[in-house]
Write a protein that holds these residues in place. Structure first.
Motif, PDB file in Angstrom:
ATOM      1  N   LEU A 150      -0.424  22.588  32.293  1.00 41.68           N
ATOM      2  CA  LEU A 150      -1.000  23.436  31.240  1.00 41.68           C
ATOM      3  C   LEU A 150      -1.923  22.568  30.390  1.00 41.68           C
ATOM      4  CD1 LEU A 150       2.190  25.478  30.264  1.00 41.68           C
ATOM      5  CD2 LEU A 150       0.275  26.208  31.711  1.00 41.68           C
ATOM      6  N   PRO A 151      -3.207  22.528  30.744  1.00 44.72           N
ATOM      7  CA  PRO A 151      -4.114  21.557  30.138  1.00 44.72           C
ATOM      8  C   PRO A 151      -4.434  21.808  28.673  1.00 44.72           C
ATOM      9  CG  PRO A 151      -5.333  23.085  31.518  1.00 44.72           C
ATOM     10  CD  PRO A 151      -3.882  23.378  31.737  1.00 44.72           C
ATOM     11  N   ASN A 152      -4.181  23.010  28.190  1.00 45.73           N
ATOM     12  CA  ASN A 152      -4.529  23.306  26.801  1.00 45.73           C
ATOM     13  C   ASN A 152      -3.352  23.194  25.846  1.00 45.73           C
ATOM     14  OD1 ASN A 152      -6.597  25.277  28.532  1.00 45.73           O
ATOM     15  ND2 ASN A 152      -7.516  24.181  26.806  1.00 45.73           N
ATOM     16  N   LEU A 153      -2.290  22.516  26.299  1.00 43.50           N
ATOM     17  CA  LEU A 153      -1.175  22.179  25.416  1.00 43.50           C
ATOM     18  C   LEU A 153      -1.211  20.701  25.083  1.00 43.50           C
ATOM     19  CD1 LEU A 153       2.029  24.032  26.727  1.00 43.50           C
ATOM     20  CD2 LEU A 153       0.423  24.742  24.943  1.00 43.50           C
ATOM     21  N   SER A 154      -1.056  20.392  23.805  1.00 42.62           N
ATOM     22  CA  SER A 154      -0.874  19.014  23.360  1.00 42.62           C
ATOM     23  C   SER A 154       0.569  18.886  22.884  1.00 42.62           C
ATOM     24  CB  SER A 154      -1.834  18.683  22.219  1.00 42.62           C
ATOM     25  OG  SER A 154      -1.550  17.405  21.685  1.00 42.62           O
ATOM     26  N   ILE A 155       1.396  18.189  23.667  1.00 38.48           N
ATOM     27  CA  ILE A 155       2.818  18.080  23.336  1.00 38.48           C
ATOM     28  C   ILE A 155       3.004  16.921  22.361  1.00 38.48           C
ATOM     29  CG2 ILE A 155       5.140  17.755  24.252  1.00 38.48           C
ATOM     30  CD1 ILE A 155       4.140  18.975  26.886  1.00 38.48           C
ATOM     31  N   ASP A 156       3.167  17.287  21.099  1.00 35.49           N
ATOM     32  CA  ASP A 156       3.273  16.282  20.037  1.00 35.49           C
ATOM     33  C   ASP A 156       4.701  15.830  19.782  1.00 35.49           C
ATOM     34  OD1 ASP A 156       0.585  16.732  19.848  1.00 35.49           O
ATOM     35  OD2 ASP A 156       0.603  17.489  17.783  1.00 35.49           O
ATOM     36  N   GLY A 157       5.681  16.522  20.377  1.00 30.86           N
ATOM     37  CA  GLY A 157       7.058  16.149  20.126  1.00 30.86           C
ATOM     38  C   GLY A 157       8.028  16.946  20.979  1.00 30.86           C
ATOM     39  N   VAL A 158       9.264  16.505  20.965  1.00 28.62           N
ATOM     40  CA  VAL A 158      10.356  17.190  21.657  1.00 28.62           C
ATOM     41  C   VAL A 158      11.545  17.164  20.703  1.00 28.62           C
ATOM     42  CG1 VAL A 158      11.784  17.319  23.728  1.00 28.62           C
ATOM     43  CG2 VAL A 158       9.512  16.276  23.849  1.00 28.62           C
ATOM     44  N   TYR A 159      12.259  18.297  20.625  1.00 32.23           N
ATOM     45  CA  TYR A 159      13.384  18.319  19.697  1.00 32.23           C
ATOM     46  C   TYR A 159      14.476  19.285  20.152  1.00 32.23           C
ATOM     47  CZ  TYR A 159      12.048  22.842  17.517  1.00 32.23           C
ATOM     48  OH  TYR A 159      11.778  24.162  17.268  1.00 32.23           O
ATOM     49  N   GLY A 160      15.590  19.186  19.471  1.00 33.02           N
ATOM     50  CA  GLY A 160      16.712  20.104  19.629  1.00 33.02           C
ATOM     51  C   GLY A 160      17.446  20.164  18.312  1.00 33.02           C
ATOM     52  N   ILE A 161      18.461  20.994  18.243  1.00 31.29           N
ATOM     53  CA  ILE A 161      19.271  21.109  17.035  1.00 31.29           C
ATOM     54  C   ILE A 161      20.677  20.647  17.363  1.00 31.29           C
ATOM     55  CG2 ILE A 161      20.255  22.707  15.349  1.00 31.29           C
ATOM     56  CD1 ILE A 161      17.723  24.357  15.569  1.00 31.29           C
ATOM     57  N   LEU A 162      21.064  19.537  16.758  1.00 34.14           N
ATOM     58  CA  LEU A 162      22.377  18.957  16.991  1.00 34.14           C
ATOM     59  C   LEU A 162      23.420  19.808  16.271  1.00 34.14           C
ATOM     60  CD1 LEU A 162      23.243  16.280  18.451  1.00 34.14           C
ATOM     61  CD2 LEU A 162      23.430  15.278  16.178  1.00 34.14           C
ATOM     62  N   THR A 163      24.361  20.346  17.020  1.00 32.03           N
ATOM     63  CA  THR A 163      25.365  21.226  16.415  1.00 32.03           C
ATOM     64  C   THR A 163      26.722  20.561  16.271  1.00 32.03           C
ATOM     65  OG1 THR A 163      25.933  22.157  18.586  1.00 32.03           O
ATOM     66  CG2 THR A 163      24.230  23.282  17.323  1.00 32.03           C
ATOM     67  N   GLY A 164      26.834  19.318  16.642  1.00 25.40           N
ATOM     68  CA  GLY A 164      28.131  18.643  16.592  1.00 25.40           C
ATOM     69  C   GLY A 164      28.278  17.698  15.423  1.00 25.40           C
ATOM     70  N   GLU A 165      27.802  18.126  14.224  1.00 24.40           N
ATOM     71  CA  GLU A 165      27.830  17.239  13.071  1.00 24.40           C
ATOM     72  C   GLU A 165      29.246  16.889  12.626  1.00 24.40           C
ATOM     73  OE1 GLU A 165      25.614  19.567  10.354  1.00 24.40           O
ATOM     74  OE2 GLU A 165      23.692  18.699  10.913  1.00 24.40           O
ATOM     75  N   GLU A 166      30.194  17.789  12.861  1.00 25.00           N
ATOM     76  CA  GLU A 166      31.550  17.551  12.386  1.00 25.00           C
ATOM     77  C   GLU A 166      32.314  16.571  13.272  1.00 25.00           C
ATOM     78  OE1 GLU A 166      32.423  18.749   9.503  1.00 25.00           O
ATOM     79  OE2 GLU A 166      30.502  19.781   9.340  1.00 25.00           O
ATOM     80  N   LYS A 167      31.996  16.559  14.558  1.00 20.31           N
ATOM     81  CA  LYS A 167      32.729  15.708  15.499  1.00 20.31           C
ATOM     82  C   LYS A 167      31.746  14.839  16.268  1.00 20.31           C
ATOM     83  CE  LYS A 167      36.404  19.145  16.108  1.00 20.31           C
ATOM     84  NZ  LYS A 167      37.129  20.000  17.086  1.00 20.31           N
ATOM     85  N   GLU A 168      31.897  13.539  16.117  1.00 21.51           N
ATOM     86  CA  GLU A 168      30.938  12.623  16.718  1.00 21.51           C
ATOM     87  C   GLU A 168      30.937  12.718  18.236  1.00 21.51           C
ATOM     88  OE1 GLU A 168      29.404   8.005  16.520  1.00 21.51           O
ATOM     89  OE2 GLU A 168      31.166   8.617  15.360  1.00 21.51           O
ATOM     90  N   LYS A 169      32.083  12.953  18.845  1.00 19.64           N
ATOM     91  CA  LYS A 169      32.120  13.034  20.307  1.00 19.64           C
ATOM     92  C   LYS A 169      31.234  14.165  20.813  1.00 19.64           C
ATOM     93  CE  LYS A 169      35.287  13.526  24.228  1.00 19.64           C
ATOM     94  NZ  LYS A 169      36.708  13.700  24.646  1.00 19.64           N
ATOM     95  N   GLN A 170      31.328  15.324  20.166  1.00 19.50           N
ATOM     96  CA  GLN A 170      30.488  16.455  20.569  1.00 19.50           C
ATOM     97  C   GLN A 170      29.015  16.153  20.329  1.00 19.50           C
ATOM     98  OE1 GLN A 170      31.460  20.167  18.649  1.00 19.50           O
ATOM     99  NE2 GLN A 170      29.574  21.154  19.304  1.00 19.50           N
TER     100      GLN A 170
END
Length: 342
Positions: A150-170
């Motif tokens: 897709l030549p007309n996309l400039s991918i400036d970053g990649v992300y997600g939402i970390l949902t395991g804030e309460e438990k480090e293992k998750q």
């Protein structure tokens, strides 16, 4: 006086500076979604821009446009993927950094940008477990093969939402899943700019989760879903005035109970509709409640009403028109209340 939400801008600046000091070089992206958690997105954005912030995040297209109309020289990351052509056109026209979380959205955005003779800036989002949007990490290889054509996309970053804030293992498992998705992009030679998965709390608790940046949303108000041991300052006080004072005899019934001694009661034109005693979207009903008058703490009488509250002023010299304030969570204060920035 008009009932007002006082927003202490010095505390907002303290909170973001404190987080920056703890991040060991990772950037901080102020997330001004939901009217900056009730603080007022434009006013807070202007305050942070004067302090040097240039990249902001929001959840709605109209929020992004509002910030860009009000503040020059900033970039805005739109955290919600939009998949209609009309909205894609608005995103490309304003050079908003879009979120791409599906091949369909990516193809649409690239096609619109191509017809407009532009490149669409975007961050690729992976669903790490919150289920709202984003590529599934298991599909990262397929996504990479599509994105690279897709030549007309400039991918400036990649992300997600970390949902395991309460438990480090998750949280660690989600982090490792995200790393595998990045590796899939890398195998297709996709250059993707910054990476970010952590909220302020995750960044404070888990140094390994900071990556290139952390996002700071409700913590701008000085509040975390855990006990604060880092020194954030709470932002937000509702200031109102006494509208009536009367004596209530012993035994008088009031909402939530009755009076046990003769009491001088002040009536205030605010209640839980104005954000008083709201936590986590719920009204706090089983604890004593207080407000502040001239540096003195006063107890609320009985149960606050929807739009009115009574306060015990038996031993306090005060009159109708005197100001009283309550600490509030700004996200619980309705948008119609006047905001004043101090």
């Amino acid at each position: 006086m008009t009932t007002t939400l006082l927003v202490q801008t010095d505390r907002i600046l303290h909170n973001i500076e404190l987080l920056q000091k703890h991040m060991d070089g990772a950037g901080v992206i102020p997330d001004l979604s939901a009217n900056a958690c009730g603080l007022g997105d434009v006013a807070v954005g202007q305050t942070l821009a004067r302090a040097g912030c240039r990249l902001f995040a929001v959840s709605r297209l109209e929020e992004a446009e509002r910030l860009l109309n009000a503040i020059a020289g900033i970039q805005v990351l739109l955290l919600t993927p939009y998949s209609s052509e009309a909205e894609a056109i608005r995103i490309v026209q304003r050079d908003i950094i879009a979120t791409v979380g599906s091949n369909e959205a990516a193809v649409l955005l690239s096609g619109v940008a191509g017809r407009m003779g532009k490149k669409a800036r975007c961050h690729v989002r992976f669903d790490l477990g919150n289920g709202t949007s984003g590529y599934l990490p298991a599909d990262a290889a397929k996504a990479a093969k599509a994105l690279k054509f897709l030549p007309n996309l400039s991918i400036d970053g990649v992300y997600g939402i970390l949902t395991g804030e309460e438990k480090e293992k998750q949280a660690r498992m989600q982090y490792e899943t995200f790393q595998k998705a990045l590796q899939a992009l890398g195998r297709e030679k996709i250059r993707y700019g910054m990476t970010h998965i952590a909220s302020a709390l995750a960044g404070l608790k888990f140094p390994w989760a900071r990556m290139d940046a952390v996002r700071m949303g409700v913590s701008l108000t000085g509040r975390l879903p855990v006990r604060d041991k880092w020194g954030l300052k709470k932002v937000g006080r509702v200031v109102t005035e006494i509208v009536d004072i009367r004596w209530l005899p012993k035994g008088s019934r009031i909402p939530g109970g009755k009076i046990h001694r003769a009491t001088r009661a002040a009536t205030l034109p605010v209640g839980y509709a104005d954000g008083l005693f709201i936590e986590g979207g719920r009204w706090i009903s089983k604890r004593k409640r207080y407000c502040e008058f001239q540096g003195r703490r006063l107890q609320v009488l009985g149960r606050p009403g929807y739009t009115s509250t009574m306060v015990d002023v038996t031993d306090v010299p005060c009159n109708a028109g005197d100001q009283i304030s309550f600490e509030v969570r700004p996200y619980a204060v309705h948008s119609g209340m006047r905001r004043e920035y101090v």
